[in-house]
Write an enzyme that holds these catalytic residues in place. Structure first.
Site, PDB file in Angstrom:
ATOM      1  N   ASN A   1      32.763  44.648  46.390  1.00  0.00           N
ATOM      2  CA  ASN A   1      33.878  45.579  46.208  1.00  0.00           C
ATOM      3  C   ASN A   1      33.315  46.923  45.735  1.00  0.00           C
ATOM      4  O   ASN A   1      32.886  47.048  44.592  1.00  0.00           O
ATOM      5  CB  ASN A   1      34.865  45.001  45.194  1.00  0.00           C
TER       6      ASN A   1
ATOM      7  N   HIS B   1      40.790  46.966  52.242  1.00  0.00           N
ATOM      8  CA  HIS B   1      39.951  47.076  51.047  1.00  0.00           C
ATOM      9  C   HIS B   1      39.131  45.790  50.928  1.00  0.00           C
ATOM     10  O   HIS B   1      39.662  44.692  51.086  1.00  0.00           O
ATOM     11  CB  HIS B   1      40.838  47.267  49.821  1.00  0.00           C
TER      12      HIS B   1
ATOM     13  N   CYS C   1      40.464  51.527  43.327  1.00  0.00           N
ATOM     14  CA  CYS C   1      40.115  51.020  44.663  1.00  0.00           C
ATOM     15  C   CYS C   1      40.982  51.612  45.779  1.00  0.00           C
ATOM     16  O   CYS C   1      40.635  51.527  46.948  1.00  0.00           O
ATOM     17  CB  CYS C   1      40.195  49.494  44.690  1.00  0.00           C
TER      18      CYS C   1
HETATM   19  N1  COA Z   1      30.815  31.979  38.418  1.00  0.00           N
HETATM   20  C1  COA Z   1      31.104  30.678  38.233  1.00  0.00           C
HETATM   21  N2  COA Z   1      32.270  30.245  37.730  1.00  0.00           N
HETATM   22  C2  COA Z   1      33.166  31.187  37.396  1.00  0.00           C
HETATM   23  C3  COA Z   1      32.932  32.568  37.555  1.00  0.00           C
HETATM   24  C4  COA Z   1      31.687  32.942  38.081  1.00  0.00           C
HETATM   25  N3  COA Z   1      31.362  34.238  38.281  1.00  0.00           N
HETATM   26  N4  COA Z   1      34.015  33.245  37.152  1.00  0.00           N
HETATM   27  C5  COA Z   1      34.912  32.324  36.751  1.00  0.00           C
HETATM   28  N5  COA Z   1      34.405  31.089  36.902  1.00  0.00           N
HETATM   29  C6  COA Z   1      35.028  29.802  36.601  1.00  0.00           C
HETATM   30  C7  COA Z   1      36.186  29.923  35.648  1.00  0.00           C
HETATM   31  O1  COA Z   1      35.750  29.877  34.308  1.00  0.00           O
HETATM   32  C8  COA Z   1      37.001  28.689  35.993  1.00  0.00           C
HETATM   33  O2  COA Z   1      36.440  27.570  35.402  1.00  0.00           O
HETATM   34  P1  COA Z   1      37.367  26.350  34.894  1.00  0.00           P
HETATM   35  O3  COA Z   1      38.059  25.823  36.124  1.00  0.00           O
HETATM   36  O4  COA Z   1      36.381  25.416  34.303  1.00  0.00           O
HETATM   37  O5  COA Z   1      38.325  26.960  33.915  1.00  0.00           O
HETATM   38  C9  COA Z   1      36.810  28.559  37.504  1.00  0.00           C
HETATM   39  O6  COA Z   1      35.598  29.298  37.804  1.00  0.00           O
HETATM   40  C10 COA Z   1      37.934  29.151  38.317  1.00  0.00           C
HETATM   41  O7  COA Z   1      38.223  30.443  37.835  1.00  0.00           O
HETATM   42  P2  COA Z   1      39.388  31.302  38.416  1.00  0.00           P
HETATM   43  O8  COA Z   1      39.474  32.583  37.666  1.00  0.00           O
HETATM   44  O9  COA Z   1      40.622  30.443  38.503  1.00  0.00           O
HETATM   45  O10 COA Z   1      38.850  31.559  39.892  1.00  0.00           O
HETATM   46  P3  COA Z   1      39.593  32.212  41.109  1.00  0.00           P
HETATM   47  O11 COA Z   1      39.664  31.271  42.221  1.00  0.00           O
HETATM   48  O12 COA Z   1      40.846  32.919  40.687  1.00  0.00           O
HETATM   49  O13 COA Z   1      38.536  33.329  41.533  1.00  0.00           O
HETATM   50  C11 COA Z   1      38.232  35.704  41.371  1.00  0.00           C
HETATM   51  C12 COA Z   1      38.210  34.384  40.634  1.00  0.00           C
HETATM   52  C13 COA Z   1      37.921  36.810  40.385  1.00  0.00           C
HETATM   53  C14 COA Z   1      37.182  35.662  42.464  1.00  0.00           C
HETATM   54  C15 COA Z   1      39.628  35.872  42.006  1.00  0.00           C
HETATM   55  O14 COA Z   1      40.631  35.646  41.054  1.00  0.00           O
HETATM   56  C16 COA Z   1      39.822  37.252  42.585  1.00  0.00           C
HETATM   57  O15 COA Z   1      39.195  37.610  43.537  1.00  0.00           O
HETATM   58  N6  COA Z   1      40.760  38.034  42.029  1.00  0.00           N
HETATM   59  C17 COA Z   1      41.053  39.334  42.538  1.00  0.00           C
HETATM   60  C18 COA Z   1      39.974  40.252  42.090  1.00  0.00           C
HETATM   61  C19 COA Z   1      40.061  41.567  42.755  1.00  0.00           C
HETATM   62  O16 COA Z   1      40.208  41.624  43.934  1.00  0.00           O
HETATM   63  N7  COA Z   1      39.917  42.605  41.953  1.00  0.00           N
HETATM   64  C20 COA Z   1      39.837  43.909  42.395  1.00  0.00           C
HETATM   65  C21 COA Z   1      41.134  44.390  42.912  1.00  0.00           C
HETATM   66  S1  COA Z   1      40.867  45.990  43.461  1.00  0.00           S
END
Ligand code: COA
Length: 320
Positions: free
Chosen positions: A277, A247, A113
């Site tokens: 993204n 980004h 990225c």
């Molecule tokens: N749809 C619905 N529920 C989902 C899901 C989806 N696509 N993905 C995960 N969940 C659930 C999880 O299982 C979890 O359930 P639980 O509470 O019952 O265990 C809950 O949602 C929360 O998951 P969590 O991983 O804690 O969510 P989060 O707030 O961290 O959001 C991301 C997840 C991926 C959106 C976030 O962590 C993120 O943006 N991370 C950075 C990613 C990024 O930028 N990557 C590229 C970098 S270049």
């Protein structure tokens, strides 16, 4: 003193729109979860057979047109991509042939990225040293090809697209500074485990895997640090920045960096809702969007930043 000035921008998005409702049909997720946690409403997906180089070519031609530069004037092409058409030739070489350019250096930069910011940093060094005068810098990706469409942790996040800029050597700034960093120790948090020298037949996972929560934390703190580094290097303060072009991974990371800069939301270019993204394409896509809709004006100060797999991260401070 020579600077690299951005003299034209361009971008291209594939035609097919994939909405959150479309993804609801693939995995156990919901439009409201995706919008709340990421800000993404839809993303574009390349058509069957449409490659990263196809997207890069369209973005490049638009940037060349905006710059009023003919392909034969280009003396360097740098493409940031992690989804190359082939193992080789590089996407930059494939693109060079399509543009009818013969001879000047053309190569890809792989920083996921952060790919476009890395490509811009490399191109800037070429211009500053006099090794190049008119450069095409591109970020282009078909992330949809390395997504497991059964994995809800990742498939809701990514999209395809391309963005490009034309740089010209000038005595006026220009790119004021670029800052490129990496730390390979976090490889397991964000990766495509499969590869080339590991062998094709060993069954290694060919899809993007991510530990989202951990990536989120490192991205936010790291990007916050690089904002300070960029401003301090130039003896500038956050009030001097007119636009943040971040980004486009997640609304919450974008908002955190906007707050850090004390910028109101309307001074942060945010395209994550429509693009998702797009990895290396995300910063140049956002830049071109805000240039073409007239938000970014000549003379304004732009802070570009990105974070990605590696981990890699980087920034560029640009007088537009
Ligand atoms: N749809 C619905 N529920 C989902 C899901 C989806 N696509 N993905 C995960 N969940 C659930 C999880 O299982 C979890 O359930 P639980 O509470 O019952 O265990 C809950 O949602 C929360 O998951 P969590 O991983 O804690 O969510 P989060 O707030 O961290 O959001 C991301 C997840 C991926 C959106 C976030 O962590 C993120 O943006 N991370 C950075 C990613 C990024 O930028 N990557 C590229 C970098 S270049």
């Amino acid at each position: 003193m020579k600077y690299a000035r951005i003299v034209g921008t361009g971008s291209y998005l594939p035609e097919r729109v994939m909405t959150n409702a479309d993804i609801e049909r693939l995995v156990d997720t919901s439009d409201s979860w995706i919008r709340e946690r990421t800000g993404i409403r839809e993303r574009r997906i390349a058509a069957e057979g449409e490659t990263t180089c196809d997207l890069a070519e369209k973005a490049a031609r638009r940037a060349l047109k905006a710059a009023g530069v003919a392909p034969r004037e280009i003396d360097l092409i740098v493409v940031g991509t992690t989804t190359a058409d082939q193992i080789f030739p590089s996407t930059a070489c494939l693109l060079q042939a399509r543009l009818g350019i013969h001879g000047p250096a053309a190569f890809d930069v792989q920083a996921v990225c952060t790919g476009f910011v890395y490509a811009l940093g490399v191109a800037d060094q070429f211009v500053r040293t006099g090794a190049a005068t008119t450069v095409l810098v591109i970020g282009a990706e078909t992330m949809s090809r390395i997504i497991d469409w059964q994995d809800r942790d990742t498939c809701v996040l990514f999209g395809d697209g391309a963005g490009a800029v034309v740089l010209k050597a000038d005595s006026k700034p220009g790119i004021l500074s670029t800052h490129l960093h990496a730390d390979g120790k976090h490889a397991d948090l964000l990766q495509v485990p499969g590869g080339i020298s590991g062998g094709y037949e060993d069954g290694r996972d060919p899809y993007l895997r991510m530990r989202g929560k951990e990536v989120f934390k490192v991205a936010t703190t790291t990007l916050s640090r690089i904002v300070d580094e960029t401003l301090e290097t130039n003896g500038l303060s956050r009030e001097d920045v007119d636009w943040l072009i971040p980004h486009q991974a997640n609304n919450r990371i974008i908002a955190a960096i906007g707050r850090k800069l004390g910028l109101p939301e309307e001074r942060v270019v945010n395209t994550v809702a429509e693009h998702g993204n797009t990895s290396a394409a995300s910063v140049p896509l956002a830049l071109d969007t805000a240039v073409r809709d007239g938000r970014i004006q000549p003379g304004e100060l732009l802070l570009l930043e990105a974070f990605g797999g590696g981990f890699t991260w980087g920034s560029a401070l640009v007088r537009y």
